[in-house]
Design an enzyme around this catalytic site. Structure first.
Site, PDB file in Angstrom:
ATOM      1  CB  SER A 129      -0.882   0.002   1.245  1.00 43.85           C
ATOM      2  OG  SER A 129      -1.604  -1.197   1.319  1.00 43.85           O
ATOM      3  N   GLY A 130       0.263   2.363  -0.396  1.00 47.65           N
ATOM      4  CA  GLY A 130       0.997   3.623  -0.444  1.00 47.65           C
ATOM      5  C   GLY A 130       1.323   3.985  -1.886  1.00 47.65           C
ATOM      6  CB  SER A 131       2.545   7.141  -3.370  1.00 46.06           C
ATOM      7  OG  SER A 131       3.695   7.317  -2.571  1.00 46.06           O
ATOM      8  CG  ASP A 186       3.877  -2.766   1.761  1.00 47.09           C
ATOM      9  OD1 ASP A 186       3.593  -1.632   1.303  1.00 47.09           O
ATOM     10  OD2 ASP A 186       3.193  -3.321   2.638  1.00 47.09           O
ATOM     11  N   GLY A 187       5.931  -0.601   0.402  1.00 46.94           N
ATOM     12  CA  GLY A 187       6.693   0.591   0.740  1.00 46.94           C
ATOM     13  C   GLY A 187       6.986   0.629   2.236  1.00 46.94           C
ATOM     14  CB  ALA A 188       9.110   1.179   4.542  1.00 44.01           C
ATOM     15  CG  ASP A 189       5.524   5.312   6.518  1.00 41.99           C
ATOM     16  OD1 ASP A 189       5.188   6.019   5.561  1.00 41.99           O
ATOM     17  OD2 ASP A 189       4.806   4.413   6.976  1.00 41.99           O
ATOM     18  CD  GLU A 191       1.080  -1.521   4.659  1.00 44.61           C
ATOM     19  OE1 GLU A 191       1.061  -0.813   3.652  1.00 44.61           O
ATOM     20  OE2 GLU A 191       1.488  -1.104   5.753  1.00 44.61           O
TER      21      GLU A 191
HETATM   22  C1  5RP Z   1       0.949   2.298   4.331  1.00 38.82           C
HETATM   23  C2  5RP Z   1       2.408   2.124   4.309  1.00 38.82           C
HETATM   24  C3  5RP Z   1       3.140   2.635   3.121  1.00 38.82           C
HETATM   25  O1  5RP Z   1       3.816   1.585   2.512  1.00 38.82           O
HETATM   26  C4  5RP Z   1       4.082   3.715   3.571  1.00 38.82           C
HETATM   27  O2  5RP Z   1       3.332   4.737   4.201  1.00 38.82           O
HETATM   28  C5  5RP Z   1       4.893   4.303   2.401  1.00 38.82           C
HETATM   29  O3  5RP Z   1       4.054   4.983   1.524  1.00 38.82           O
HETATM   30  P1  5RP Z   1       4.628   5.855   0.301  1.00 38.82           P
HETATM   31  O4  5RP Z   1       5.234   4.875  -0.659  1.00 38.82           O
HETATM   32  O5  5RP Z   1       3.419   6.560  -0.236  1.00 38.82           O
HETATM   33  O6  5RP Z   1       5.634   6.814   0.862  1.00 38.82           O
HETATM   34  O7  5RP Z   1       3.027   1.597   5.204  1.00 38.82           O
HETATM   35  O8  5RP Z   1       0.404   1.894   5.549  1.00 38.82           O
END
Ligand code: 5RP
Length: 231
Positions: free
Chosen positions: A23-25, A80-83, A102
């Site tokens: 999820s996420g961009s 997946d993405g991450a913050d 996730e």
């Molecule tokens: C969603 C997440 C996303 O993977 C994370 O926020 C990264 O998002 P982005 O790729 O938009 O920066 O953990 O719950």
């Protein structure tokens, strides 16, 4: 940067795989790249497992065959993405409030690849990005009080374009938590927070990540690299 890192991740997907759709961009770009490979015939017999309402809707729109998490015995690869990503590949996730599913998908996956741009790399987690904690709606204040006793300050995440708080895909609320000096021991904090009555799951991902793909700009051009995990 996000696009090339998304494309690089899709090169790791093989025909006949069950793929966890993050999820996420950045993950959304990865899902679009995956759809392109499927519809061009380069990848066959792919099944996706969504990590959120967002990824489910996108996969449906792009005609990626989906399979329910409960129906699969294993997921070959989750992307997946991450913050935040620390040198040991420990993560903070949940910026999009999707970390419960996730983490379920990541835990069931044989491999978890994380796609980020360089701004997500940190030496220590939670010095700037708050840790998302999903809580039952009527427990948020009680959980907030316990987190405060652990020296964490938290705020209830508020929605935009809707009055009141963010409501997760599961119908719960999110507390965004900052500890005084960041998180020194992610595994301990992950377990301690999940032990608070009323907490469903927090966004610390420890010992789950196999590979991190990082996008950066070098000499004006976007490039991807994969750092080595520091143990
Ligand atoms: C969603 C997440 C996303 O993977 C994370 O926020 C990264 O998002 P982005 O790729 O938009 O920066 O953990 O719950």
């Amino acid at each position: 940067m996000k696009q090339i890192v998304a494309d690089a991740a899709i090169k790791e997907v093989e025909s006949n795989m069950v793929v966890g759709l993050g999820s996420g961009s950045t993950a959304a770009l990865m899902i679009k790249s995956l759809a392109n490979e499927i519809h061009s015939g380069k990848l066959q017999n792919i099944k996706g497992v969504a990590t959120s309402f967002q990824s489910e809707v996108l996969a449906l729109e792009l005609n990626i065959p989906l399979i329910d998490l409960a129906s699969v015995s294993q997921i070959d690869l989750a992307i997946d993405g991450a913050d935040e990503v620390d040198p040991g590949f420990q993560l903070i996730k949940g910026g999009g409030a999707c970390h419960v599913r996730e983490k379920l998908v990541a835990s069931k996956a044989n491999k978890l690849f994380i796609v980020v741009d360089e701004t997500k790399l940190v030496q220590k987690l939670n010095q700037s990005f708050p840790l998302p904690v999903e809580v039952l709606p009527n427990a948020w204040k009680q959980v907030q009080d316990v987190i405060s006793e652990m020296n964490g300050s938290s705020i209830l995440r508020m929605a935009t374009k809707k009055a009141g708080p963010v409501v997760t895909d599961q119908g719960n609320l999110i507390l965004d938590v900052l500890f005084n000096d960041g998180i020194n021991n992610p595994k301990d904090i992950e377990m301690s927070i999940n032990n608070i009555p009323g907490v469903l799951e927090n966004g610390l991902f420890v010992g789950l990540t196999d590979k991190v793909l990082v996008g950066k700009i070098e000499n004006g051009n976007p490039v991807v690299y994969s750092p080595t995990r520091v143990c």
